[in-house]
Design a protein around this motif. Structure first.
Motif, short mmCIF file in Angstrom:
data_model
loop_
_atom_site.label_atom_id
_atom_site.label_comp_id
_atom_site.label_asym_id
_atom_site.label_seq_id
_atom_site.Cartn_x
_atom_site.Cartn_y
_atom_site.Cartn_z
N LEU A 8 0.64 -1.19 0.01
CA LEU A 8 -0.08 0.11 0.09
C LEU A 8 0.83 1.26 -0.11
N SER A 9 2.25 0.95 0.25
CA SER A 9 3.15 2.38 -0.01
C SER A 9 3.21 2.67 -1.31
N GLY A 10 3.02 3.96 -1.75
CA GLY A 10 3.47 4.52 -2.85
C GLY A 10 4.99 4.90 -3.21
N HIS A 11 5.57 5.18 -2.04
CA HIS A 11 7.01 5.07 -2.15
C HIS A 11 7.59 3.90 -2.53
N ALA A 12 7.14 2.60 -2.00
CA ALA A 12 7.62 1.20 -2.47
C ALA A 12 7.12 0.95 -3.82
N HIS A 13 6.14 1.48 -4.19
CA HIS A 13 5.52 1.32 -5.56
C HIS A 13 6.29 1.90 -6.44
N ARG A 14 6.89 3.07 -6.19
CA ARG A 14 7.57 3.78 -7.13
C ARG A 14 8.86 3.08 -7.59
N ALA A 15 9.48 2.37 -6.37
CA ALA A 15 10.93 1.68 -6.46
C ALA A 15 10.63 0.63 -7.30
N ASP A 32 6.22 -6.08 7.13
CA ASP A 32 4.72 -5.97 7.84
C ASP A 32 4.62 -4.65 8.56
N LEU A 33 4.32 -3.53 8.03
CA LEU A 33 4.17 -2.26 8.70
C LEU A 33 3.30 -2.27 10.00
N ALA A 34 2.10 -3.09 9.72
CA ALA A 34 1.16 -3.06 10.59
C ALA A 34 1.58 -3.74 12.09
N ALA A 37 7.13 -4.10 12.00
CA ALA A 37 8.42 -4.78 11.55
C ALA A 37 9.49 -3.95 11.10
N HIS A 38 9.28 -2.51 10.46
CA HIS A 38 10.05 -1.58 10.26
C HIS A 38 10.77 -0.87 11.40
N LYS A 39 10.20 -1.13 12.67
CA LYS A 39 10.79 -0.52 13.77
C LYS A 39 11.57 -1.37 14.69
N GLN A 40 11.78 -2.69 13.87
CA GLN A 40 12.72 -3.71 14.73
C GLN A 40 14.14 -3.59 14.21
N PHE A 49 15.78 5.32 9.54
CA PHE A 49 14.37 5.97 9.33
C PHE A 49 13.15 5.21 9.68
N GLY A 50 13.72 3.86 9.59
CA GLY A 50 12.43 2.94 9.73
C GLY A 50 11.33 2.75 8.82
N GLU A 51 11.70 3.21 7.38
CA GLU A 51 10.76 3.25 6.51
C GLU A 51 11.14 2.36 5.34
N VAL A 52 9.98 1.83 4.60
CA VAL A 52 10.21 1.39 3.30
C VAL A 52 9.79 2.35 2.30
N PRO A 53 10.78 2.24 1.05
CA PRO A 53 11.19 0.89 0.57
C PRO A 53 12.91 1.03 0.80
N VAL A 54 13.48 -0.08 0.82
CA VAL A 54 14.98 -0.26 0.82
C VAL A 54 15.33 -1.27 -0.06
N ALA A 63 18.59 3.20 0.87
CA ALA A 63 17.27 3.31 1.41
C ALA A 63 16.71 4.66 0.86
N ASP A 64 15.21 4.92 0.95
CA ASP A 64 14.78 5.79 0.24
C ASP A 64 14.39 5.55 -1.37
N SER A 65 13.07 5.89 -1.59
CA SER A 65 12.57 5.53 -2.78
C SER A 65 13.26 6.39 -4.17
N LEU A 66 13.62 7.74 -3.70
CA LEU A 66 13.97 8.27 -5.00
C LEU A 66 15.70 8.14 -4.85
N ALA A 67 16.25 7.81 -3.72
CA ALA A 67 17.58 7.42 -4.01
C ALA A 67 17.74 6.12 -4.85
N SER A 161 2.87 7.14 -8.61
CA SER A 161 2.23 6.26 -7.75
C SER A 161 1.21 7.16 -6.84
N TYR A 162 1.50 8.16 -6.37
CA TYR A 162 0.81 8.97 -5.64
C TYR A 162 -0.30 9.67 -6.34
N ILE A 163 0.25 10.15 -7.47
CA ILE A 163 -0.99 10.82 -8.35
C ILE A 163 -2.07 10.14 -9.10
N1 LIG Z 1 11.57 9.56 1.89
C1 LIG Z 1 11.16 8.09 2.14
C2 LIG Z 1 9.76 8.00 2.57
C3 LIG Z 1 9.33 6.67 2.83
C4 LIG Z 1 8.11 6.36 3.57
O1 LIG Z 1 7.34 7.46 4.08
N2 LIG Z 1 7.58 5.28 3.70
C5 LIG Z 1 6.48 5.02 4.49
C6 LIG Z 1 5.40 4.15 3.80
S1 LIG Z 1 4.76 4.95 2.65
C7 LIG Z 1 6.83 4.15 5.77
O2 LIG Z 1 7.72 3.33 5.70
N3 LIG Z 1 6.37 4.78 7.03
C8 LIG Z 1 6.53 3.97 8.31
C9 LIG Z 1 6.75 4.80 9.33
O3 LIG Z 1 7.03 6.17 9.01
O4 LIG Z 1 6.37 4.55 10.38
C10 LIG Z 1 11.23 7.54 0.65
O5 LIG Z 1 11.16 8.12 -0.30
O6 LIG Z 1 11.37 6.36 0.54
#
Ligand SMILES: N[C@@H](CCC(=O)N[C@@H](CS)C(=O)NCC(=O)O)C(=O)O
Length: 204
Positions: A8-15, A32-34, A37-40, A49-54, A63-67, A161-163
């Protein structure tokens, strides 16, 4: 390559979309963000930063979709996805910034309100989404692709993705004909993979 991903993440989708468009073999690793798992510690070792995608390219961690878009575009070698002419590359970067700023705090945030009850003011983020879409629509009236190139770049991938899923955040796209035409052109590119749909907002 392995992509740590959440459907459901558009950041992950763009990657994931770019890996597929670029024809790069990859495996999607669900996070499993719910369940948090991303904070383990194991995941935080990949992205503090505990965010997907990686992305994991044989031990090289991005790490970071644009990177990830920049890394993959450079990794595949010279292509239309990330031109090296200074002015064109800067124009691509301009729209990566739009993706990380105006889109993240506009269309993306509006969708987070309806899907995950995120604590943003809906009116404010929907307004920001429309202000951004108005400009993008005007630009796409005279450009085939957002950076003004003859072929798509990672800037188009970054914005897609987000548009495309903005209606899930109550952002109506029907008054943006050039944006709608551009979305459909991206969907026709070889290797295109769709972003998961949710019944939310205008799509409920
Ligand atoms: N700047 C990051 C942002 C990634 C981002 O915001 N990921 C969200 C999912 S859309 C996430 O993992 N959020 C979990 C959280 O912040 O707890 C990127 O472009 O990858």
């Amino acid at each position: 390559m392995k992509l740590y991903h959440f459907p459901l993440s558009g950041h992950a989708h763009r990657a994931a979309l770019f890996l597929s468009l670029a024809g790069v073999e990859h495996e999607l690793i669900p996070v499993d963000l719910a369940a948090g798992a991303h904070k383990q510690p194991e995941f935080l070792a990949l992205n503090a930063f505990g965010e997907v995608p990686v992305l994991d390219d044989d031990g090289i961690i991005i790490a970071d979709s644009l990177a990830i878009l920049v890394y993959v575009a450079r990794k595949i070698g010279p292509s239309h996805w990330l031109p090296t002419d200074p002015a064109t590359e800067a124009e691509v970067q301009r729209f990566l910034s739009v993706a990380a700023g105006k889109i993240a705090y506009g269309a993306c945030a509006a969708r987070l309100v309806t899907l995950f009850d995120a604590p943003f003011r809906a009116e404010e983020v929907i307004g920001r989404a429309h202000a951004t879409l108005t400009v993008i629509d005007q630009l796409l009236a005279t450009r085939s692709w957002i950076a003004g190139t003859a072929q798509p770049t990672i800037a188009d991938v970054a914005l897609y993705s987000y548009i495309e899923r903005a209606p899930e955040g109550n952002v109506d796209l029907s008054t943006y004909p050039h944006v709608l035409g551009w979305l459909r052109k991206i969907e026709q590119l070889p290797g295109f993979v769709p972003f998961a749909r949710s019944r939310a907002g205008l799509e409920a």
